[in-house]
Design a protein around this motif. Sequence first.
Motif, PDB file in Angstrom:
ATOM      1  N   ASP A 174       0.852  -1.183   0.000  1.00  0.00           N
ATOM      2  CA  ASP A 174       0.000   0.000   0.000  1.00  0.00           C
ATOM      3  C   ASP A 174       0.891   1.237   0.000  1.00  0.00           C
ATOM      4  O   ASP A 174       1.558   1.542   0.990  1.00  0.00           O
ATOM      5  N   ASN A 175       0.882   1.933  -1.104  1.00  0.00           N
ATOM      6  CA  ASN A 175       1.744   3.086  -1.286  1.00  0.00           C
ATOM      7  C   ASN A 175       1.480   4.193  -0.264  1.00  0.00           C
ATOM      8  O   ASN A 175       2.337   5.025  -0.008  1.00  0.00           O
ATOM      9  N   SER A 185       7.696   0.210  -3.135  1.00  0.00           N
ATOM     10  CA  SER A 185       6.232   0.172  -3.146  1.00  0.00           C
ATOM     11  C   SER A 185       5.664   1.229  -4.094  1.00  0.00           C
ATOM     12  O   SER A 185       4.661   0.997  -4.768  1.00  0.00           O
ATOM     13  N   TYR A 199       3.351   0.543  -7.238  1.00  0.00           N
ATOM     14  CA  TYR A 199       2.015   1.134  -7.350  1.00  0.00           C
ATOM     15  C   TYR A 199       1.750   1.603  -8.771  1.00  0.00           C
ATOM     16  O   TYR A 199       0.673   1.369  -9.329  1.00  0.00           O
ATOM     17  N   GLY A 204      -1.404   0.216 -10.256  1.00  0.00           N
ATOM     18  CA  GLY A 204      -2.421   1.248 -10.056  1.00  0.00           C
ATOM     19  C   GLY A 204      -2.250   2.361 -11.076  1.00  0.00           C
ATOM     20  O   GLY A 204      -1.278   2.370 -11.842  1.00  0.00           O
ATOM     21  N   SER A 261      -2.945   7.723  -4.755  1.00  0.00           N
ATOM     22  CA  SER A 261      -3.312   6.361  -5.137  1.00  0.00           C
ATOM     23  C   SER A 261      -4.828   6.251  -5.157  1.00  0.00           C
ATOM     24  O   SER A 261      -5.500   6.682  -4.227  1.00  0.00           O
ATOM     25  N   TYR A 289      -7.939   3.885  -4.943  1.00  0.00           N
ATOM     26  CA  TYR A 289      -8.280   2.552  -4.460  1.00  0.00           C
ATOM     27  C   TYR A 289      -9.783   2.299  -4.602  1.00  0.00           C
ATOM     28  O   TYR A 289     -10.588   3.230  -4.520  1.00  0.00           O
ATOM     29  N   PRO A 342      -3.322  -5.799  -2.792  1.00  0.00           N
ATOM     30  CA  PRO A 342      -3.892  -4.558  -3.316  1.00  0.00           C
ATOM     31  C   PRO A 342      -4.677  -4.756  -4.607  1.00  0.00           C
ATOM     32  O   PRO A 342      -4.402  -5.680  -5.376  1.00  0.00           O
ATOM     33  N   GLY A 348      -6.123  -2.346  -7.882  1.00  0.00           N
ATOM     34  CA  GLY A 348      -6.127  -1.030  -8.499  1.00  0.00           C
ATOM     35  C   GLY A 348      -6.711  -1.108  -9.887  1.00  0.00           C
ATOM     36  O   GLY A 348      -7.446  -2.048 -10.214  1.00  0.00           O
TER      37      GLY A 348
END
Lengths: 507, 305, 283
Positions: free
Chosen positions: A42-43, A51, A55, A59, A161, A163, A180, A182
């Motif tokens: 999780d960024n 990370s 992401y 994402g 980010s 989500y 995660p 995304g």
Amino acid sequence: MKHSVIRCCSLLILALLIAVPMAEAKKDTLVVAFDRRMMTLDNNETTDRSSLVLYHNWGDTLVYRDPVKREMVPCLAESYQFIDPMTIEMKLRKGVTFHNGEPFNAEAVRYSMEILKDPKTLNYGYFKVFKEVQVIDDHTVRLVSDKPNPTALEMIANMFSIYPPGYYKKVGREGFGKSPVGTGPYQFVSWKQDTEVVFKAYPNYFGGPKGKAKIPNLLIRIIPEEVTRVAELMTGGVDLIRGGLVSPEQIPLIEKNPSLKIDSDEILRTWYITLDSIGRSGVAFFKDKRVRQAVNHAIDKDEIIQTVLKGFAKVTHSAANSLHFGYEPNLTVYPYDPAKAKKLLAEAGFPNGFTVDYYAYRDKSVAEAISGYLTAVGIKTNMKWLGGQWDVMDKNLAAGSIPLAYLSWGSYSVFDASSILNRFFMSDNPQCYGTTPEVDKLLAEANIIVDPLKRKELYSRAQKIIAEEAYWVPLYNAKVVSAMAKNLNFKPSYDEIDRYFTAAYTD
Amino acid sequence: MRTYIIKRLLNALLTLFLITLLTFFFLALAKDPARMMAGPEASEEDLMGIRRELGLDRPVHLQYLMWLGRVVQGDFGRSYVGKTAAINMVAERLPATLWLTVTAMGIALVLSIPLGMIAAVRRGSLVDALVSALGVSGQAMPLFWFGIMLIIVFGVNLRLFPVSGYGTPAHLVLPAVTLGVYTMPVIMRLTRSSFLDVLSQDYIRTAKAKGVPRHLVLFKHALRNAALPIVLMVGMQLGVLVGGAVVTETVFSWPGIGRLAVDSVVTGDFPVVQATVMLLAAAIMLMNLVADIVVAFIDPRIHFH
Amino acid sequence: MILLKRLLKYKSGSIGLLIVILLLGTALLAPLIAPHDPYQQSLRKRLTPPSWMPGGDPDYFLGTDLIGRDILSRIIYGARVSLMVGVCTVALAGCFGVLLGLLGGYYGGKIDYWVITLINMMWSFPFILLALVIVVVLGTSLVNVIIALAATSWVSFARIIRGEVMAIKAREFIQAERALGAGDLRIMFRLILPNVSSSMFVLATIEFVRAIIRESFMSFLGVGVPPTVPSWGGMLAESRAFMLVMWWLAAFPGLAIFFSALGVNLMGDGLRDLLDPRIRSKA
């Protein structure tokens, strides 16, 4: 006796049999070597670049920095416009779905900002300036800041980010960090903390400016030892080593190898020496400006770049990076002059020099070279080597216990001088080891105006004072070096965020 | 016999208690855990909050008792950095370390016992000299250097085994050989000297004189009697083996407890360090206890020593 | 002297002795024999190969390291550091371990029980983790590395010496002295200690080698002596990343460790054969 000989032989044969199948090459997977375990994917919950890099592969952000054209383009947003200095209106792309099928819409943007505005979120400090996301309709949002927010787009492109609300609520903060979801070109498959992270291409990816992933599978392997990483690259165990994880010393070996190549690009990272000029660490030497100037004169930056870094860097005299908006090239320069350094030290009352604790956490050759230069002018160092542990260094810096250190800062890939100057030269920041009230004022002012010319002027003045006061020894802006298989088509990016979805095999 | 075992068990409990004391006080008091838990931006108020939450504002002996109370239930607290239960992080990595250490010990035994036996039987011969040279050089070689050499020779040049990683038996070969060779010399020496001891005993001479075939004398009579000290030594080598695993796991990117422990010590993730150290120490102690009791059963002459 | 003469009768033992003398000589005479200042960097000459290889420089027999320091000079000065680490560790651990062993073995009973329990406890900790924790908590420096090493190596001394003392205590001449009214201290230090000194020597050689090897492990894990100090373990750990490119960087410090460990080991073996054939296998 005979038995044991037979046993040994059969064991060896068995081992050889096991060893054979590994020669098979799989070309539908991109294998990338990283250096150490990540704590979360999780960024929002880490400052670890690994990370962040990942992401941007699993994402998307509302706006995207195109590393080839070097400009901002809409991504999850279809278009954006500033309504006033504090408000950006964005039309969102339609028909985008998260990997789990949830639709991407205005609510997802609003909820994602809500997460970042929650004080429980580790990185919430970066988004303090944003007030809220207003939902205009299902595909229109307004991002509202408290004050005029000149770096809003930079922040949105790097760290905002997005989500899926339904999934996030279901699995919670920690669950999300482990698995995660995304909208990005790759989707998460599995994660074993000490070994690997597995991704596969997201078949329903909308394309957009990033484009669909070209290689169907992405495997991140955690390999802490550099020699092991290089050996893996040479034997085809990995196809690419993340930028910055190969020392320049390895370059001859890689260039000599017909199946490997290197590529490099200038990046936003600035390397520097920090001096505790306010005595936070209990060491008072650097409170004297002459001592700080002496340290500046003691280091031969050109020699370091030509020899240790093999030319993969350029000298800098500013705390800001030349890629930053607001970078000022015309500053006080301290040429390499050990005699002058000694003279300045003598004037400051240290004709025989002194001994001080010196911290470093990466680029050991340069770190040791600096120690050598300092010794040469009489500053003896107790070198504390933190072997790659950025988080330990960061904690110590924040706690105020570092008198002298060789550091680097990548500015979170935000191409604006505020991303480095605010962090280290605003007096209310725990990372600040020296500033003047004027610098403080200039930076605070630049934070809340949007006129580029005016901001440039403010940053220029701030950098001039910082250089004049010699709070740092700015050393160099280095290039990132990526080592990879020859048949891999991949370019490292100037924002130090590897785009694995752009990689492709040529054969 | 029974009193010996009871005494030994009570001593084991006391040892375990001391281990908890050392683990707790050395770590918990060395650095401020609240500072380690809080982010770099935390204020003094945040820190006070965390201290209250963890009970760090109470007297030290109370903290220890609270900690002990939780540890007995298998709760070592949450990892500061991993944000999950420390015990789970250790448990996830246990199989990898077990695979590595058990295989390495297997390799060490398979190599060192026959070699030690040969050296003892042919005492003073060229073979004996070679074996002792092997033992001495094995001890004089830094483990990580040997591991990297194996990577270069068997991974990069000969391409026989994967360079690093985890998952298939092929991945296990290089790390296990590295660690096995590290453990081998001590066991080899001991095998040689216990064999020399046994071979000079009267009953072996008698057996030989009676015309019992040579291999029977060696494998049936001598090996059985030389086995006791070897079993004890294997138990005592566990700490060394686990220590070596820490280094081996880093060289070969092996996802075991050793790497977790190193990462956690360096990042100041004390709940994980405490969990790892406690569990490893307890496990090694238990193995030694078992070895002691087994030996006591086989050879009741051994007293509590 | 007699001991020395007898040691020379063993071929391997005398080779070991020779290596140890060489090692000591190197360490003592370092400033005289080192061709360069081991701290003097010259970035422009960095990573020069050994003089006999293409690209080598006759000034730098074994080449130069990552920042252009002379490898030969660093290895020569490194002998001082490695010897210091080995000797100090053995001295600290030896004193503490022998004292505990003496107390436990001599008095027996409750004292012995606690000695045994302490030994059991320390034996259960994987040495490298304990050393790592000690250095991380105390900070990295040469002194702290020695403390960490000593804290883990006293156990062998305590264990073996305790056993020996128990055996000697029961012997007649001790009983006789006691009957003559000798005090505990006199018996322990004047009568028993000399009788276990041979074991102490042999143990010291074993623990010396362990200390040198473990120091290299600690450098490998990033908690060894500070990188600017020339230590063999540190040099080896620092150059391991480049073993594929420049083998000589790691090879020479590695060989230095190997040969000194070999020398001390061989000397210890010789001593063991001379003094007590059983002791070595117990450690």
